[in-house]
Design an enzyme around this catalytic site. Sequence first.
Site, PDB file in Angstrom:
ATOM      1  N   CYS A  37      -5.297  11.883  12.247  1.00 36.29           N
ATOM      2  CA  CYS A  37      -5.481  10.491  11.852  1.00 36.29           C
ATOM      3  C   CYS A  37      -5.705   9.735  13.154  1.00 36.29           C
ATOM      4  O   CYS A  37      -5.504  10.253  14.230  1.00 36.29           O
ATOM      5  CB  CYS A  37      -4.217  10.040  11.137  1.00 36.29           C
ATOM      6  SG  CYS A  37      -4.167   8.292  10.885  1.00 36.29           S
TER       7      CYS A  37
ATOM      8  N   LYS B 283       0.847  -1.213   0.000  1.00 35.57           N
ATOM      9  CA  LYS B 283       0.000   0.000   0.000  1.00 35.57           C
ATOM     10  C   LYS B 283       0.871   1.246   0.000  1.00 35.57           C
ATOM     11  O   LYS B 283       0.653   2.171  -0.787  1.00 35.57           O
ATOM     12  CB  LYS B 283      -0.863   0.000   1.256  1.00 35.57           C
ATOM     13  CG  LYS B 283      -1.492   1.343   1.604  1.00 35.57           C
ATOM     14  CD  LYS B 283      -2.425   1.281   2.772  1.00 35.57           C
ATOM     15  CE  LYS B 283      -1.743   1.452   4.079  1.00 35.57           C
ATOM     16  NZ  LYS B 283      -1.410   2.830   4.474  1.00 35.57           N
ATOM     17  N   ASN B 284       1.919   1.247   0.841  1.00 36.56           N
ATOM     18  CA  ASN B 284       2.698   2.477   1.051  1.00 36.56           C
ATOM     19  C   ASN B 284       3.733   2.728  -0.029  1.00 36.56           C
ATOM     20  O   ASN B 284       4.469   3.706   0.039  1.00 36.56           O
ATOM     21  CB  ASN B 284       3.333   2.471   2.444  1.00 36.56           C
ATOM     22  CG  ASN B 284       2.262   2.550   3.527  1.00 36.56           C
ATOM     23  OD1 ASN B 284       1.113   2.889   3.237  1.00 36.56           O
ATOM     24  ND2 ASN B 284       2.626   2.220   4.748  1.00 36.56           N
TER      25      ASN B 284
ATOM     26  N   ARG C  84      -1.103  14.524  12.969  1.00 38.59           N
ATOM     27  CA  ARG C  84      -0.071  14.122  11.996  1.00 38.59           C
ATOM     28  C   ARG C  84       0.450  15.406  11.341  1.00 38.59           C
ATOM     29  O   ARG C  84      -0.031  15.828  10.307  1.00 38.59           O
ATOM     30  CB  ARG C  84      -0.643  13.176  10.954  1.00 38.59           C
ATOM     31  CG  ARG C  84      -1.169  11.877  11.555  1.00 38.59           C
ATOM     32  CD  ARG C  84      -0.079  10.846  11.785  1.00 38.59           C
ATOM     33  NE  ARG C  84       0.423  10.268  10.555  1.00 38.59           N
ATOM     34  CZ  ARG C  84      -0.189   9.313   9.865  1.00 38.59           C
ATOM     35  NH1 ARG C  84      -1.353   8.871  10.261  1.00 38.59           N
ATOM     36  NH2 ARG C  84       0.356   8.834   8.768  1.00 38.59           N
TER      37      ARG C  84
ATOM     38  N   ARG D 191      -8.740  -0.479   4.441  1.00 34.91           N
ATOM     39  CA  ARG D 191      -7.877   0.564   3.869  1.00 34.91           C
ATOM     40  C   ARG D 191      -6.564  -0.042   3.366  1.00 34.91           C
ATOM     41  O   ARG D 191      -5.942   0.481   2.449  1.00 34.91           O
ATOM     42  CB  ARG D 191      -7.563   1.631   4.923  1.00 34.91           C
ATOM     43  CG  ARG D 191      -8.756   2.507   5.298  1.00 34.91           C
ATOM     44  CD  ARG D 191      -8.346   3.588   6.258  1.00 34.91           C
ATOM     45  NE  ARG D 191      -7.126   4.232   5.792  1.00 34.91           N
ATOM     46  CZ  ARG D 191      -6.384   5.018   6.572  1.00 34.91           C
ATOM     47  NH1 ARG D 191      -6.732   5.243   7.808  1.00 34.91           N
ATOM     48  NH2 ARG D 191      -5.286   5.581   6.097  1.00 34.91           N
TER      49      ARG D 191
ATOM     50  N   ASP E  19       4.300   0.072  12.016  1.00 35.62           N
ATOM     51  CA  ASP E  19       3.064  -0.513  11.485  1.00 35.62           C
ATOM     52  C   ASP E  19       2.897  -1.967  11.894  1.00 35.62           C
ATOM     53  O   ASP E  19       1.800  -2.514  11.805  1.00 35.62           O
ATOM     54  CB  ASP E  19       3.041  -0.427   9.951  1.00 35.62           C
ATOM     55  CG  ASP E  19       3.020   1.016   9.492  1.00 35.62           C
ATOM     56  OD1 ASP E  19       3.293   1.265   8.298  1.00 35.62           O
ATOM     57  OD2 ASP E  19       2.752   1.902  10.317  1.00 35.62           O
TER      58      ASP E  19
HETATM   59  C1  EPZ Z   1       4.151   6.637   6.516  1.00 33.28           C
HETATM   60  O1  EPZ Z   1       3.364   7.631   7.160  1.00 33.28           O
HETATM   61  C2  EPZ Z   1       3.230   5.438   6.361  1.00 33.28           C
HETATM   62  N1  EPZ Z   1       2.087   5.808   5.519  1.00 33.28           N
HETATM   63  C3  EPZ Z   1       2.742   4.986   7.734  1.00 33.28           C
HETATM   64  O2  EPZ Z   1       1.968   3.818   7.546  1.00 33.28           O
HETATM   65  C4  EPZ Z   1       3.958   4.624   8.588  1.00 33.28           C
HETATM   66  O3  EPZ Z   1       3.533   4.279   9.877  1.00 33.28           O
HETATM   67  C5  EPZ Z   1       4.904   5.827   8.660  1.00 33.28           C
HETATM   68  O4  EPZ Z   1       5.268   6.249   7.328  1.00 33.28           O
HETATM   69  C6  EPZ Z   1       6.183   5.505   9.412  1.00 33.28           C
HETATM   70  O5  EPZ Z   1       6.843   4.452   8.790  1.00 33.28           O
HETATM   71  C7  EPZ Z   1       2.239   5.823   4.179  1.00 33.28           C
HETATM   72  O6  EPZ Z   1       3.305   5.577   3.656  1.00 33.28           O
HETATM   73  C8  EPZ Z   1       1.021   6.167   3.377  1.00 33.28           C
HETATM   74  P1  EPZ Z   1       6.201   9.903   8.790  1.00 33.28           P
HETATM   75  P2  EPZ Z   1       3.916   9.152   7.274  1.00 33.28           P
HETATM   76  O7  EPZ Z   1       6.096  11.181   8.036  1.00 33.28           O
HETATM   77  O8  EPZ Z   1       4.602   9.516   6.016  1.00 33.28           O
HETATM   78  C9  EPZ Z   1       6.040  12.940  12.443  1.00 33.28           C
HETATM   79  C10 EPZ Z   1       0.089   2.448   7.763  1.00 33.28           C
HETATM   80  O9  EPZ Z   1      -0.346   1.867   8.766  1.00 33.28           O
HETATM   81  N2  EPZ Z   1       6.077  13.992  11.409  1.00 33.28           N
HETATM   82  O10 EPZ Z   1       7.439   9.069   8.665  1.00 33.28           O
HETATM   83  O11 EPZ Z   1       2.811  10.001   7.760  1.00 33.28           O
HETATM   84  C11 EPZ Z   1       4.715  12.189  12.417  1.00 33.28           C
HETATM   85  O12 EPZ Z   1       3.745  12.880  13.189  1.00 33.28           O
HETATM   86  C12 EPZ Z   1       0.556   3.883   7.876  1.00 33.28           C
HETATM   87  O13 EPZ Z   1       0.218   1.941   6.617  1.00 33.28           O
HETATM   88  C13 EPZ Z   1       6.211  15.317  11.814  1.00 33.28           C
HETATM   89  O14 EPZ Z   1       6.302  15.620  13.002  1.00 33.28           O
HETATM   90  O15 EPZ Z   1       4.983   8.949   8.440  1.00 33.28           O
HETATM   91  C14 EPZ Z   1       5.070  10.866  13.030  1.00 33.28           C
HETATM   92  O16 EPZ Z   1       5.068  10.982  14.436  1.00 33.28           O
HETATM   93  C15 EPZ Z   1       0.307   4.460   9.248  1.00 33.28           C
HETATM   94  N3  EPZ Z   1       6.205  16.287  10.860  1.00 33.28           N
HETATM   95  C16 EPZ Z   1       6.505  10.632  12.544  1.00 33.28           C
HETATM   96  O17 EPZ Z   1       7.004  11.927  12.137  1.00 33.28           O
HETATM   97  C17 EPZ Z   1       6.101  16.012   9.524  1.00 33.28           C
HETATM   98  O18 EPZ Z   1       6.128  16.952   8.699  1.00 33.28           O
HETATM   99  C18 EPZ Z   1       6.602   9.678  11.365  1.00 33.28           C
HETATM  100  O19 EPZ Z   1       5.860  10.231  10.328  1.00 33.28           O
HETATM  101  C19 EPZ Z   1       5.955  14.657   9.128  1.00 33.28           C
HETATM  102  C20 EPZ Z   1       5.951  13.660  10.094  1.00 33.28           C
END
Ligand code: EPZ
Length: 414
Positions: free
Chosen positions: A113, A19-20, A118, A395, A303
């Site tokens: 979310c 998915k990701n 997020r 999803r 995840d």
């Molecule tokens: C991706 O989310 C994945 N989603 C998530 O999978 C996965 O858990 C996550 O990466 C971590 O591996 C997709 O790829 C669609 P991050 P993403 O930006 O990009 C903080 C699933 O279950 N952060 O690496 O949103 C954020 O709040 C989903 O398939 C900031 O603070 O993850 C989080 O605490 C859930 N500011 C951490 O970083 C920002 O600008 C990781 O977020 C961006 C992120």
Amino acid sequence: MLIEGARKLSGEVEVQGAKNSALPILAATILSGGENVLCNCANISDIDAAVGILRYLGGSVSRHHTTMLVNTDSLCRFDIPHDLMREMRSSIVFLGAVLSRHKRARLSFPGGCELGPRPIDLHLKALRQMGAVINEHHGILDCYAPKGLMGTKISLSFPSVGATENILLAAVNAKGTTTLTNAAREPEIVDLAEYLNKCGAKIYGAGEGIIVVDGVGKLHGTQHTIIPDRIVASTLLSCAAVTGSEILLKGIISQHLSSVISIFEEAGCKVKADKGEISFCAPERLNAVKNIRTMPYPGFPTDAQAPLMSALTVARGTSCFVENIFESRFKHVGELLRLGANIKVEGKVAVVEGVSGLSGALVEAQDLRGAAALITAGLAAEGTTEVTGIKYLERGYDSFETVLSDLGASVRKV
Ligand code: EPZ
């Protein structure tokens, strides 16, 4: 979902496409002119949501089983409306691509979310460094880059997956070179870069901490097969582990799972990985795993935390989880307690005391991986477990009830 638990699984299963990886690659088609053929696209609602956005923007998309044909030559809009943005938080990954293509983008702020707020500060900071003017007002992100985006040096304070993807999508057609430091190293980033390079982009070092992108003028379409979903694979291993089962996973890339495999080995499972297959054999009862810390790749993936926790609720001994990535990713704990688990949560730490068995109950999913965790626990619980909130599961898991039934589980969706 109704599950009759305490039954062993057996047999083999082909793991769905990631998915990701599919989501950012669908966004990337905004930048590639002509036909794109994307293979191994799972039938899940998050991908449907991304397709809905591409169609809204004016792209043409058709699905043939797990193959998507995408052509965005007729793209005519640069705005993504509120309802489409709210449907899937990761729609923010469209920002970089739309801004690069149209030099304009208007999106509503992506919803929070189930995993807590997020923020997208890292995305916006990087795009501003590339010359984007972004105004945030009334929940709308109004973005302009009248002179186009400029390559520059960007250093992420956290290796955010989404921010890394947005920066790659903004950089491939930018003027000049972009050097991204502390980039996310997830396999899905590597897959996105491989797709873009097949379209004519010049991305070097994806999968490492430093990625260099030389901006090129235009990209063309290509054919690409999405990598297997390492999180669905991890979930299936948790299902086999919690029921003391032996299963064979097919069509996976085992090194994407190495941090997960080593945890299952510590829990007493026998794992043999070779040539795209994993044969997995769980003991009658798992050993507890003292410390599980979620980390950016290649560390243990956040995840996979919820399904693994379900498996360890019936282990021998005490396991300790530290959730370092998201601030509220323990929503499944309350529901696991209803099944008889013994778990204490203190901030980002969850202490799981292994119990001798779980008993079926009515439980409610509140997020995607939490839904998978409750089904995992239901497979081991005596009697019937009813899991509601299956829209969360759908999803990211393609026909999960069929996948589990084919492995001998008694699972049905009503
Ligand atoms: C991706 O989310 C994945 N989603 C998530 O999978 C996965 O858990 C996550 O990466 C971590 O591996 C997709 O790829 C669609 P991050 P993403 O930006 O990009 C903080 C699933 O279950 N952060 O690496 O949103 C954020 O709040 C989903 O398939 C900031 O603070 O993850 C989080 O605490 C859930 N500011 C951490 O970083 C920002 O600008 C990781 O977020 C961006 C992120």
